[in-house]
Each structure stands twice: as structure tokens, then as C-alpha cells.
Design a protein around this motif. Structure first.
Motif, PDB file in Angstrom:
ATOM      1  N   UNK A   1       0.848  -1.188   0.000  1.00 55.28           N
ATOM      2  CA  UNK A   1       0.000   0.000   0.000  1.00 55.28           C
ATOM      3  C   UNK A   1       0.876   1.228   0.000  1.00 55.28           C
ATOM      4  N   UNK A   2       0.342   2.330  -0.511  1.00 53.52           N
ATOM      5  CA  UNK A   2       1.019   3.612  -0.450  1.00 53.52           C
ATOM      6  C   UNK A   2       1.127   4.042   1.005  1.00 53.52           C
ATOM      7  N   UNK A   3       2.289   4.581   1.372  1.00 52.59           N
ATOM      8  CA  UNK A   3       2.498   5.092   2.721  1.00 52.59           C
ATOM      9  C   UNK A   3       2.395   6.613   2.717  1.00 52.59           C
ATOM     10  N   UNK A   4       1.596   7.164   3.619  1.00 53.34           N
ATOM     11  CA  UNK A   4       1.472   8.604   3.743  1.00 53.34           C
ATOM     12  C   UNK A   4       0.562   9.210   2.693  1.00 53.34           C
ATOM     13  N   UNK A   5       0.668  10.526   2.560  1.00 57.32           N
ATOM     14  CA  UNK A   5      -0.138  11.263   1.595  1.00 57.32           C
ATOM     15  C   UNK A   5       0.666  12.438   1.087  1.00 57.32           C
ATOM     16  N   UNK A   6       0.422  12.820  -0.143  1.00 59.29           N
ATOM     17  CA  UNK A   6       1.149  13.933  -0.746  1.00 59.29           C
ATOM     18  C   UNK A   6       0.767  15.243  -0.088  1.00 59.29           C
ATOM     19  N   UNK A   7       1.773  16.110   0.079  1.00 61.35           N
ATOM     20  CA  UNK A   7       1.532  17.491   0.470  1.00 61.35           C
ATOM     21  C   UNK A   7       2.015  18.393  -0.651  1.00 61.35           C
ATOM     22  N   UNK A   8       1.622  19.650  -0.616  1.00 58.48           N
ATOM     23  CA  UNK A   8       2.000  20.558  -1.690  1.00 58.48           C
ATOM     24  C   UNK A   8       1.037  20.475  -2.854  1.00 58.48           C
ATOM     25  N   UNK A   9       1.539  20.776  -4.043  1.00 60.36           N
ATOM     26  CA  UNK A   9       0.653  20.824  -5.204  1.00 60.36           C
ATOM     27  C   UNK A   9       0.073  19.470  -5.569  1.00 60.36           C
ATOM     28  N   UNK A  10       0.745  18.382  -5.210  1.00 59.93           N
ATOM     29  CA  UNK A  10       0.228  17.049  -5.523  1.00 59.93           C
ATOM     30  C   UNK A  10      -0.768  16.514  -4.522  1.00 59.93           C
TER      31      UNK A  10
ATOM     32  N   UNK B   1       0.297  20.342 -10.815  1.00 61.57           N
ATOM     33  CA  UNK B   1      -0.190  19.747  -9.577  1.00 61.57           C
ATOM     34  C   UNK B   1       0.575  18.461  -9.272  1.00 61.57           C
ATOM     35  N   UNK B   2       1.883  18.626  -9.132  1.00 61.69           N
ATOM     36  CA  UNK B   2       2.812  17.518  -8.917  1.00 61.69           C
ATOM     37  C   UNK B   2       3.618  17.791  -7.652  1.00 61.69           C
ATOM     38  N   UNK B   3       3.860  16.753  -6.866  1.00 63.41           N
ATOM     39  CA  UNK B   3       4.767  16.825  -5.726  1.00 63.41           C
ATOM     40  C   UNK B   3       5.879  15.802  -5.904  1.00 63.41           C
ATOM     41  N   UNK B   4       7.113  16.271  -5.716  1.00 62.47           N
ATOM     42  CA  UNK B   4       8.311  15.431  -5.776  1.00 62.47           C
ATOM     43  C   UNK B   4       8.940  15.495  -4.389  1.00 62.47           C
ATOM     44  N   UNK B   5       8.913  14.392  -3.644  1.00 59.97           N
ATOM     45  CA  UNK B   5       9.288  14.457  -2.230  1.00 59.97           C
ATOM     46  C   UNK B   5      10.127  13.259  -1.800  1.00 59.97           C
ATOM     47  N   UNK B   6      11.084  13.514  -0.908  1.00 65.91           N
ATOM     48  CA  UNK B   6      11.850  12.480  -0.225  1.00 65.91           C
ATOM     49  C   UNK B   6      12.560  11.519  -1.178  1.00 65.91           C
ATOM     50  N   UNK B   7      13.014  12.023  -2.317  1.00 64.75           N
ATOM     51  CA  UNK B   7      13.774  11.196  -3.255  1.00 64.75           C
ATOM     52  C   UNK B   7      15.266  11.421  -3.063  1.00 64.75           C
ATOM     53  N   UNK B   8      16.072  10.400  -3.356  1.00 65.82           N
ATOM     54  CA  UNK B   8      17.529  10.499  -3.330  1.00 65.82           C
ATOM     55  C   UNK B   8      18.017  10.379  -4.768  1.00 65.82           C
ATOM     56  N   UNK B   9      18.481  11.493  -5.331  1.00 69.66           N
ATOM     57  CA  UNK B   9      18.989  11.537  -6.705  1.00 69.66           C
ATOM     58  C   UNK B   9      20.508  11.664  -6.650  1.00 69.66           C
ATOM     59  N   UNK B  10      21.223  10.805  -7.371  1.00 70.31           N
ATOM     60  CA  UNK B  10      22.681  10.791  -7.263  1.00 70.31           C
ATOM     61  C   UNK B  10      23.291  10.145  -8.508  1.00 70.31           C
ATOM     62  N   UNK B  11      24.616  10.331  -8.665  1.00 69.93           N
ATOM     63  CA  UNK B  11      25.371   9.766  -9.780  1.00 69.93           C
ATOM     64  C   UNK B  11      24.665  10.016 -11.117  1.00 69.93           C
ATOM     65  N   UNK B  12      24.366  11.279 -11.342  1.00 69.59           N
ATOM     66  CA  UNK B  12      23.721  11.690 -12.584  1.00 69.59           C
ATOM     67  C   UNK B  12      23.944  13.193 -12.736  1.00 69.59           C
ATOM     68  N   UNK B  13      24.124  13.656 -13.964  1.00 78.46           N
ATOM     69  CA  UNK B  13      24.466  15.064 -14.175  1.00 78.46           C
ATOM     70  C   UNK B  13      23.238  15.937 -14.394  1.00 78.46           C
TER      71      UNK B  13
ATOM     72  N   UNK C   1       2.845  23.835 -11.959  1.00 80.30           N
ATOM     73  CA  UNK C   1       2.819  24.108 -10.522  1.00 80.30           C
ATOM     74  C   UNK C   1       3.296  22.837  -9.809  1.00 80.30           C
ATOM     75  N   UNK C   2       4.503  22.914  -9.252  1.00 82.93           N
ATOM     76  CA  UNK C   2       5.158  21.727  -8.698  1.00 82.93           C
ATOM     77  C   UNK C   2       5.785  22.081  -7.354  1.00 82.93           C
ATOM     78  N   UNK C   3       5.712  21.128  -6.415  1.00 85.01           N
ATOM     79  CA  UNK C   3       6.362  21.241  -5.116  1.00 85.01           C
ATOM     80  C   UNK C   3       7.491  20.218  -5.033  1.00 85.01           C
ATOM     81  N   UNK C   4       8.681  20.690  -4.646  1.00 83.35           N
ATOM     82  CA  UNK C   4       9.823  19.809  -4.385  1.00 83.35           C
ATOM     83  C   UNK C   4      10.192  19.960  -2.910  1.00 83.35           C
ATOM     84  N   UNK C   5      10.068  18.895  -2.138  1.00 82.99           N
ATOM     85  CA  UNK C   5      10.437  19.035  -0.732  1.00 82.99           C
ATOM     86  C   UNK C   5      11.103  17.768  -0.195  1.00 82.99           C
ATOM     87  N   UNK C   6      12.069  17.969   0.693  1.00 82.05           N
ATOM     88  CA  UNK C   6      12.787  16.908   1.405  1.00 82.05           C
ATOM     89  C   UNK C   6      13.458  15.917   0.454  1.00 82.05           C
ATOM     90  N   UNK C   7      13.971  16.417  -0.660  1.00 81.47           N
ATOM     91  CA  UNK C   7      14.763  15.582  -1.558  1.00 81.47           C
ATOM     92  C   UNK C   7      16.245  15.755  -1.252  1.00 81.47           C
TER      93      UNK C   7
END
Length: 510
Positions: free
Chosen positions: A213-222, A356-368, A388-394
Motif C-alpha cells: 500500500x502507499x504510505x502517507x499522503x502527498x503534500x504541496x501541489x500534488x 499539480x505535482x509533488x516530488x518528495x523524499x527522493x535520493x537523486x545521485x550519480x547523474x548530471x 505548478x510543482x512542489x519539491x520538498x525533502x529531496x
């Protein structure tokens, strides 16, 4: 793109006074600026072609070296595209600890389809380790060579494939090398970290009864994105099962078990889907997910625009295009707690009127080239009033640029993210975009926030951010709509963001 050489004096000073030194980005070059300044060449025919550094001769040993001869323990990584081998024993790859054009370690691809770890001494190559990785020309592969003391490790597309022990060379520059072969090179990076492995092929945690199951709920624009809620739950562990599930009509929760290698390219996701990794080892390799209808120039959102999609707790590796792409007026999308690396183009791109997209808690690495929001300066007809996009805790971990690079969207809300060693830009807000950048922790980021990166200027507001280490400061002007007029949110203390995000971002941390 600037070429960055960061002096090692900081690390030396830290060692002398007994303070643990942070891993440092030593060098990066994407060749986007159209020149190869700083590279010394020997043999072959070198040129900038298609924003890559190309060696086109097949009748010579060719080497291009860069960096500093005092470098000792580090990882050099580059994308390599062999163009022509001509024979099974001809090679193209990267070099480390180069003391001259005839003395170095190298990780190369061969015409026979292997990866070889070699010691080149006096111009003669000795193979230290070899592994089959598949033959082919015209395909980009990501090579990484780690030299740590006497241990040498070679990775291809994020996977460790060869290792050896040799202490002939203790320090030296990095290089791009071919032996009677032609090849193109791009996205060269050098740092003092060791690349982590790709996602494990099997789950370490059994699927919970009844699926996942999905954990939690989106905050921000998503906020309000529910994904596959109300539909059936299915478990998939093959490419055929995954691609069938994401293409099915109607709501569905799709539980991914282990790492699934999909065919190259982008694979369409339909509306009302939750795609969720089980445990800490689920992932998708070899291709990417596309959330959106086929590209066109329409300026009115279609009634069947893709919507209500959640992607959570998945590792993405070795995408041949984008890892995740959101396009064509798609809306209500939540991308959360994923681990993304070693892609070809973007890791998370959002474009063509999506919103209306939220991008949250992702780890992005080894990429330019990490993330775009709005793909082109001429796409205002689709994008103005949207994106309209929210980026938080990435955690933007040594991703040199596009963190994100923004066009047209307003407001774009970037808060409580941790940026480390982004050697070009953090947030680049341009082409009349409006960005609110607040409560972030920038550590050793050259240009943390700017509205004047390239092309037409944007507008940005930067407040309550921390600029640590050798970070620059924000370059912002203009008035931007406040995100609080759209949704409520609570900022974490920026002084806690580094610890909070490194402990919580990525897979297996829900």
C-alpha cells in the motif's frame, strides 16, 4: 556547463587538524559549453560533437587527460558510447591515476563485449580482471572506476563487474581512452565517494499479506493524489507483468518485487495507478516510466490527460531516456521516496503543461542533468499558468545541474531539500518562471539559486536557506506568487534539514 576543479587543500587541512573531511566533488565536465578546455590530448582526432567529446580515429591509441596528478583515492565516472571497434580486442573507456599518457589504470569496453580492468605501463596493457557485459556500438554505457588504496573496482551501468588489487600507481589524473576504436564521451565526474550498487535483484523483505500500500499522503501541489486506491492490488516481478499492469485501464495498486529489467525506452502509465516497491530492494532498470499522452502542440488540456499517479519506494537505474517523465497536461502526480541514478537524460522531468505535482523524499545521485521543469524556452503556450510543482525533502546528492531547472511555472515551491556538491547550479529559475526557494540546506553548491542561469530571466524569492561550506549565495529578483495561497505547509528548521533528509530520503525509509 562549467568545468570544476576543487582544490584538495580543504581535505588536507581537515586531515591535519583531525576533523573528518567530507567527500568532495573534484571535477565535472558535460561539454555543454562546446569546448574541451583543460583536457590534454595524445593521439587520435578529438572534437566536440553533439555536446559530447568524440574521438573519431580508429588507427591510433588515443588519450585525453584532465585533473591533477596528486589525486589518490577517487571515483571517475563517464558515459561512453563506442562508435566503432573493428576488432574484438579494441577498446574504449576511462582511466584513473594516470601518471602519463602511457602509465595508468583503465576500465574499458571491448569489441568482444567484455569490460576489462587494465594496468597500462609503458604503453602495454595488462588485463587485471574481465567480465562479460554485452557487445555493441552506438549505445551509451556508464562506466565508473574506483581506485581506493590498492583496490580497483569497475562498474558498468551502476553494477560492480570487475575488481582487482594492484599498487603500481598511487596517484594521478583521469582520462578518456581508446585503442584503435572510436567513441564519444560525456558527463565526466570525479569525486571521493564510492558509487553504491544498483538495486538488488531480489527482495530482502517478503511481500506483506494482501500486497502493499502507499504510505502517507502527498503534500504541496500534488495533494489529493490517491493513485490506485479503490482498485485491485497486483504483485509483479517480471517486465511483462509490470508493463501490462501500468497500461491497464482503471485504478490499480502495483506492487513491484525485486528489480525488474524492462526494455529500453519509455513505458506509458495510465491514470489512477500506484506503483510501489516492496521492501528496500525493488526497482526498475533499463527503461523509464512515462506519465502522459504522446507529445503534441495542443494548448488546451485534453479530457483524457493522464492523472492521479503515485510512484513510491522504487530504485531507478540505467534508463535509456528519462527515469520518470511527466508530460502533456498530466496532473495530480506524486513521486515519493525513490532512489534514482545512472540515467541517460533526466531523472525526473516534468513538461508540456503538466501541473499539480509533488516530488518528495527522493535520493537523486550519480547523474548530471537531474531534473527539468519545462523543457524548452519556446513552449510558453502549453506551460504558462501550469507547471505548478512542489519539491520538498529531496536529497540532491552530487547532481551537478537541473535541481531543478525551471521554465514558465509559477509558483514552483522548493523547500527543505538537502543539496550537496552540485557543481553547477542548484535551483535555476528562468524564462519568466516564479520560484519560492526556502528552508533548504545548500552545502558546497556553486550557484545555489539563480534567476539568470541561461536564456530569458526568471523570478525567484530565496529565504531562510543555509549556505554551508563553499556555497555561493542566491541571485534572485522579482515578485513571485506565494505557495501559501494554494496550500498550507510547515517548514522544518533548515539547520535540521541535512540530518533529516539524509536519514529519510530514498527507498526503504517510509
Amino acid at each position: 556547463m562549467k568545468k570544476i576543479l576543487i582544490a584538495s587543500a580543504v581535505l588536507l587541512l581537515a586531515a591535519l587538524i583531525g576533523v573528518p573531511a567530507h567527500a568532495a566533488a573534484l571535477f565535472t565536465d558535460t561539454f555543454d559549453d562546446g569546448d574541451a578546455a583543460g583536457w590534454s590530448r595524445n593521439g587520435g582526432t578529438w572534437s566536440i560533437t553533439g555536446a559530447a567529446y568524440q574521438q573519431s580515429s580508429v588507427s591510433a591509441q588515443a588519450r585525453a587527460l584532465a585533473g591533477t596528478g596528486s589525486w589518490t583515492d577517487y571515483t571517475v565516472q563517464a558515459r561512453v558510447r563506442p562508435l566503432a571497434f573493428g576488432a574484438a580486442d579494441r577498446t574504449a573507456g576511462i582511466a584513473a591515476r594516470a601518471q602519463s599518457t602511457s602509465q595508468y589504470y583503465t576500465l574499458v569496453l571491448t569489441g568482444s563485449g567484455s569490460a576489462q580492468l587494465q594496468r597500462v605501463s609503458g604503453g602495454t596493457a595488462t588485463t587485471l580482471a574481465t567480465a562479460a557485459v554485452g557487445a555493441g556500438t552506438g549505445v551509451w554505457r556508464t562506466l565508473a572506476l574506483t581506485v581506493q588504496g590498492g583496490t580497483l573496482t569497475g562498474r558498468v551501468d551502476g553494477n560492480p563487474v570487475v575488481t582487482a588489487t594492484d599498487s603500481t600507481f598511487g596517484s594521478g589524473r583521469i582520462g578518456l581512452v581508446t585503442a584503435y576504436a572510436s567513441a564519444a564521451f560525456d558527463d565526466v565526474t570525479v569525486d571521493t565517494t564510492t558509487p553504491g550498487p544498483g538495486p538488488s535483484p531480489t527482495p530482502t523483505t517478503p511481500p506483506p499479506p494482501g500486497g502493499c500500500a502507499v504510505t502517507g499522503a502527498a503534500t504541496g501541489f500534488g495533494a489529493g493524489t490517491t493513485g490506485g486506491a479503490g482498485g485491485p492490488t497486483v504483485q509483479v516481478d517480471t517486465a511483462a507483468e509490470l508493463l501490462s499492469a501500468i497500461a491497464a485501464a482503471g485504478p490499480m495498486t502495483i506492487c513491484v518485487l525485486g528489480t525488474i529489467t524492462v526494455p529500453a525506452g519509455m513505458h506509458d502509465v495510465t491514470s489512477d495507478k500506484s506503483i510501489v516497491g516492496v521492501g528496500a530492494t525493488a526497482g526498475i532498470s533499463g527503461g523509464g516510466l512515462n506519465i502522459g499522452l504522446p507529445m503534441s502542440d495542443v494548448t488546451t488540456p485534453p479530457a483524457d490527460a493522464v492523472h492521479n499517479v503515485i510512484i513510491q519506494n522504487l530504485s531507478f537505474r540505467n534508463a535509456t531516456d528519462d527515469a520518470i517523465n511527466v508530460q502533456m497536461f498530466s496532473h495530480h502526480v506524486w513521486i515519493d521516496h525513490n532512489d534514482l541514478a545512472y540515467g541517460y537524460d533526466g531523472l525526473i522531468d516534468i513538461k508540456r503543461g503538466s501541473s499539480l505535482v509533488t516530488v518528495s523524499w527522493n535520493h537523486n545521485h550519480h547523474h548530471t542533468k537531474n531534473m527539468l521543469l519545462g523543457h524548452d524556452d519556446g513552449n510558453g503556450a502549453q506551460d504558462t499558468g501550469r507547471l505548478k510543482v512542489t519539491y520538498h525533502h529531496n536529497w540532491f546528492d552530487r547532481t551537478p545541474q537541473r535541481n531543478p531547472r525551471v521554465r514558465f511555472g509559477e509558483p514552483v515551491h522548493v523547500y527543505n531539500n538537502y543539496y550537496v556538491y552540485n557543481t553547477d547550479t542548484g535551483v535555476a529559475c528562468q524564462n519568466n518562471a516564479g520560484c519560492v526557494v526556502e528552508g533548504n540546506y545548500f552545502e558546497d553548491v556553486e550557484e545555489p539559486v539563480t534567476d539568470r542561469y541561461a536564456g530569458p530571466a526568471g523570478r525567484c524569492v530565496a529565504r531562510d536557506n543555509i549556505y554551508a561550506g563553499e556555497s555561493g549565495t542566491a541571485v534572485c529578483s522579482g515578485v513571485v506568487q506565494e505557495p501559501s495561497t494554494y496550500y498550507s505547509y510547515t517548514l522544518d528548521d533548515p539547520a535540521t534539514v541535512k540530518a533529516l533528509v539524509t536519514a529519510g530520503a530514498g527507498v526503504g525509509r517510509l
